[in-house]
Scaffold this motif. Structure first.
Motif, PDB file in Angstrom:
ATOM      1  N   ALA A   1      21.983  51.209 -25.288  1.00 33.19           N
ATOM      2  CA  ALA A   1      20.939  52.009 -24.630  1.00 33.19           C
ATOM      3  C   ALA A   1      19.985  52.638 -25.644  1.00 33.19           C
TER       4      ALA A   1
ATOM      5  N   THR B   1       9.442  48.047 -22.362  1.00 36.45           N
ATOM      6  CA  THR B   1       9.307  48.865 -21.157  1.00 36.45           C
ATOM      7  C   THR B   1       8.141  49.828 -21.356  1.00 36.45           C
TER       8      THR B   1
ATOM      9  N   TYR C   1      18.499  51.058 -27.917  1.00 37.49           N
ATOM     10  CA  TYR C   1      17.553  50.005 -28.310  1.00 37.49           C
ATOM     11  C   TYR C   1      17.014  49.323 -27.064  1.00 37.49           C
ATOM     12  N   HIS C   2      15.763  48.954 -27.112  1.00 34.47           N
ATOM     13  CA  HIS C   2      15.191  48.191 -25.998  1.00 34.47           C
ATOM     14  C   HIS C   2      15.406  46.714 -26.270  1.00 34.47           C
TER      15      HIS C   2
ATOM     16  N   TYR D   1      13.496  48.389 -30.957  1.00 34.13           N
ATOM     17  CA  TYR D   1      14.125  47.160 -30.465  1.00 34.13           C
ATOM     18  C   TYR D   1      15.381  46.839 -31.255  1.00 34.13           C
TER      19      TYR D   1
ATOM     20  N   PHE E   1       6.192  53.380 -21.330  1.00 34.15           N
ATOM     21  CA  PHE E   1       6.426  54.797 -21.560  1.00 34.15           C
ATOM     22  C   PHE E   1       7.698  55.104 -22.358  1.00 34.15           C
ATOM     23  N   SER E   2       8.180  54.152 -23.128  1.00 34.45           N
ATOM     24  CA  SER E   2       9.361  54.401 -23.939  1.00 34.45           C
ATOM     25  C   SER E   2       9.077  53.971 -25.370  1.00 34.45           C
ATOM     26  N   HIS E   3       9.598  54.717 -26.306  1.00 30.33           N
ATOM     27  CA  HIS E   3       9.337  54.425 -27.702  1.00 30.33           C
ATOM     28  C   HIS E   3      10.617  54.114 -28.469  1.00 30.33           C
ATOM     29  N   ALA E   4      11.673  53.751 -27.773  1.00 31.74           N
ATOM     30  CA  ALA E   4      12.923  53.394 -28.456  1.00 31.74           C
ATOM     31  C   ALA E   4      12.710  52.119 -29.262  1.00 31.74           C
TER      32      ALA E   4
END
Length: 174
Positions: free
Chosen positions: A33, A68, A35-36, A75, A70-73
């Protein structure tokens, strides 16, 4: 007197330079979770996917970005992470449901050039859909050698870390 002699013969000799016992290796779990990314497909998908990831290139062969809004996680882990770490990954196709208790890391031990990853796998109850779910354990950078994945006390994968056989099964499909 004879009984003592038999007992003495049954004991292993204490010889200097004898192979060392397995040593525990420190590890930490990586949460997917964070990491995207998602685990790509493999065949047969009823067997576990096992890998020793030692670079961002290895990560990209097994995990794919999942962009995705609005997410800045990230990869994947930062490039600097790979200088000192290897990620030992096992994944399974599981029925959907709670994932927190599907995989539980138990121990990682090294004996010579063989690293053994022991973990518990408890599949979810039957559901109408499935997902690919990984257990990712970060360890200090591993040299070339063998990695055994032991699930619920039974060996399920044997790979050659740092060589062409760093993933099992080798038939990952894209």
């Amino acid at each position: 007197m004879r009984a003592r002699h038999r007992i003495a013969l049954m004991l292993p000799p204490l010889v200097p330079g004898q192979a060392a016992m397995a040593q525990s290796i420190g590890w930490s779990a990586l949460d997917i979770a964070g990491y995207h990314s998602f685990v790509q497909n493999w065949t047969p998908d009823n067997a576990p996917l096992c890998a020793a990831l030692s670079s961002s290139g290895d990560w990209e062969k097994v995990l794919h970005p999942a962009p995705t809004l609005f997410s800045h996680a990230p990869y994947a882990p930062a490039e600097s992470f790979w200088k000192h770490h290897t990620v030992l990954l096992v994944a399974r196709v599981i029925d959907t449901g709670p994932t927190a208790a599907v995989f539980t890391g138990i121990s990682i031990n090294r004996e010579g050039t063989v690293v053994t990853v022991s973990y518990r796998f408890i599949p979810n109850a039957k559901a109408s859909s499935q997902i690919k779910w990984p257990l990712m354990l970060s360890v200090a950078k591993l040299p070339a050698g063998t990695v055994r994945f032991v699930e619920n006390g039974h060996e399920v994968c044997l790979i050659r870390a740092g060589r062409a056989g760093w993933i099992s099964p080798s038939s990952m499909r894209r």
